[in-house]
Write a protein that holds these residues in place. Structure first.
Motif, mmCIF file in Angstrom:
data_model
loop_
_atom_site.group_PDB
_atom_site.id
_atom_site.type_symbol
_atom_site.label_atom_id
_atom_site.label_comp_id
_atom_site.label_asym_id
_atom_site.label_seq_id
_atom_site.Cartn_x
_atom_site.Cartn_y
_atom_site.Cartn_z
ATOM 1 N N ALA A 338 0.866 -1.306 0.094
ATOM 2 C CA ALA A 338 0.015 -0.006 0.140
ATOM 3 C C ALA A 338 0.954 1.208 -0.002
ATOM 4 O O ALA A 338 1.745 1.263 0.435
ATOM 5 N N TYR A 339 0.351 2.201 -0.574
ATOM 6 C CA TYR A 339 1.197 3.430 -0.684
ATOM 7 C C TYR A 339 1.010 4.251 0.734
ATOM 8 O O TYR A 339 0.180 4.183 1.442
ATOM 9 N N VAL A 340 2.461 4.685 1.333
ATOM 10 C CA VAL A 340 2.297 5.278 2.597
ATOM 11 C C VAL A 340 3.216 6.322 2.512
ATOM 12 O O VAL A 340 4.040 6.609 1.660
ATOM 13 N N VAL A 341 2.998 7.443 3.412
ATOM 14 C CA VAL A 341 3.797 8.658 3.403
ATOM 15 C C VAL A 341 4.991 8.657 4.391
ATOM 16 O O VAL A 341 4.618 8.032 5.473
ATOM 17 N N VAL A 342 6.180 8.850 4.009
ATOM 18 C CA VAL A 342 7.223 8.734 4.976
ATOM 19 C C VAL A 342 8.016 10.107 5.201
ATOM 20 O O VAL A 342 7.952 10.770 4.551
ATOM 21 N N LEU A 343 7.744 10.008 6.561
ATOM 22 C CA LEU A 343 8.317 11.461 7.243
ATOM 23 C C LEU A 343 9.367 11.161 8.288
ATOM 24 O O LEU A 343 9.635 10.101 8.825
ATOM 25 N N PRO A 344 10.249 12.262 8.228
ATOM 26 C CA PRO A 344 11.221 12.263 9.208
ATOM 27 C C PRO A 344 10.740 11.805 10.755
ATOM 28 O O PRO A 344 9.580 12.509 11.121
ATOM 29 N N ARG A 345 11.236 10.886 11.568
ATOM 30 C CA ARG A 345 10.775 10.800 12.765
ATOM 31 C C ARG A 345 11.024 11.990 13.801
ATOM 32 O O ARG A 345 12.070 12.594 13.878
ATOM 33 N N GLN A 346 9.898 11.975 14.426
ATOM 34 C CA GLN A 346 9.999 13.266 15.516
ATOM 35 C C GLN A 346 10.821 12.909 16.778
ATOM 36 O O GLN A 346 10.721 11.784 17.165
#
Length: 346
Positions: A338-346
């Motif tokens: 599935a398509y997921v959004v990858v963001l820097p971990r906070q």
């Protein structure tokens, strides 16, 4: 008879040197020393001295650190047979087996090579770990610690010594200074003696995690342990030629919920690595359930999650790299994730 007079009828040449200087009264009787003679040799100003109940130093003057350690074990160990155990070959010095006793606490950490533990010459007390049901009392410079189940000792300079995590817990139990506790915990992990989770597990068993200064030190330990594990993960990827992932990311469904943080992620192959750095505290089961739920959710979305412990990274990095490489290579045989959004971990 002087302190240089040979004992009879059994000679001492089969013993290592330190064991010729420190003997139990049972061993001395086995060598032909009568009780009256023993008392005479141990008189005030005499050539021998009773270091501990049933343990005699066979020379005048103070005992060395080595002699004090062996005497402590002689006092605490269970003898399987009276006197000196069976004789070895003529060319093989005898090293007694100290059954059901081992050095622990600060003395053990010094023997393990901890620079943050004081030298043996400055330690007034030696902790000895024995089974809970042994009938022994703390006496002289020896403090008896009891446990329901003895760990397997490490042999250090011919002495049975508690493993580092247990020795750390026994030492921390007597320390009220947070700085000293933090230094011991940090060295245990930083110098590769053990993993943070094994130390925390022993501290938890000893019911020490209710002490604020210990909790503060544990928090620092876990942060340092995670940093070390992350560095090992970076080196594993680099040294074994894995493709570069994106590091320390959060995944989200588009416009949907947060899926969780990951230590490494290969978006094209939908493969993730998560370091398992859980601390073994009271809520371990709940934390493991959270790990499991996150992994199952990601895998339902078609993302392969590889869990790696810091210990496996330290002891078998090549094998862990092979596991990750296999997962990357197998991605072509799976349905697209599935398509997921990858963001820097906070």
């Amino acid at each position: 008879m002087t302190h240089n007079t040979p004992l009879s009828p059994r000679p001492l040449r089969h013993l290592t040197e330190v064991h010729r200087r420190v003997l139990s009264t049972a061993q001395l009787r086995a060598h032909g020393v009568a009780t009256a003679e023993l008392n005479d040799q141990c008189r005030a100003g005499g050539p021998w001295r009773q270091l501990l109940p049933g343990v005699v130093l066979l020379h005048p003057g103070p005992a060395t650190s080595e002699e004090r350690l062996h005497a402590a074990l002689l006092y605490a160990a269970r003898e399987s047979t009276p006197g000196v155990p069976s004789q070895p070959r003529a060319d093989e010095p005898h090293r007694p087996v100290y059954a059901e006793a081992m050095i622990t606490g600060l003395a053990a950490l010094t023997l393990h090579g901890f620079s943050s533990a004081p030298p043996l010459t400055s330690q007034d007390r030696i902790d000895v770990l024995v089974p809970r049901l042994r009938r022994l009392r703390t006496t002289g410079y020896v403090r008896i610690l009891r446990t329901p189940s003895l760990p397997t000792p490490r042999q250090v300079t011919g002495l049975p010594v508690a493993p580092v995590p247990r020795a750390v817990a026994d030492a921390v139990a007597e320390l009220a200074d947070s700085g000293s506790v933090r230094r011991l915990l940090s060295e245990a992990v930083r110098e590769g003696h053990c993993e943070p989770t094994s130390v925390v597990r022993e501290l938890n068993r000893a019911k020490l995690l209710s002490r604020p200064h210990v909790v503060d030190a544990v928090d620092s330990l876990l942060a340092e342990g995670r940093a070390i594990a992350e560095d090992r993960l970076y080196r594993m990827v680099r040294e074994y030629g894995l493709p570069d992932p994106v590091w320390n990311v959060d995944l989200r469904l588009p416009g949907g919920p947060h899926l969780g943080g990951l230590d490494a992620y290969w978006p094209e192959q939908a493969v993730a690595v998560e370091l398992d750095t859980r601390a073994p505290r009271q809520d371990e089961d709940a934390l493991w359930s959270e790990y499991t739920r996150k992994r199952e959710h990601l895998e339902r979305l078609g993302i392969t999650v590889v869990h790696i412990t810091p210990k496996k990274l330290r002891d078998s990095a090549e094998q862990q790299a092979a596991v990750v490489r296999t997962a990357l290579m197998a991605s072509g045989d799976r349905d697209p994730a599935a398509y997921v959004v990858v963001l820097p971990r906070q």
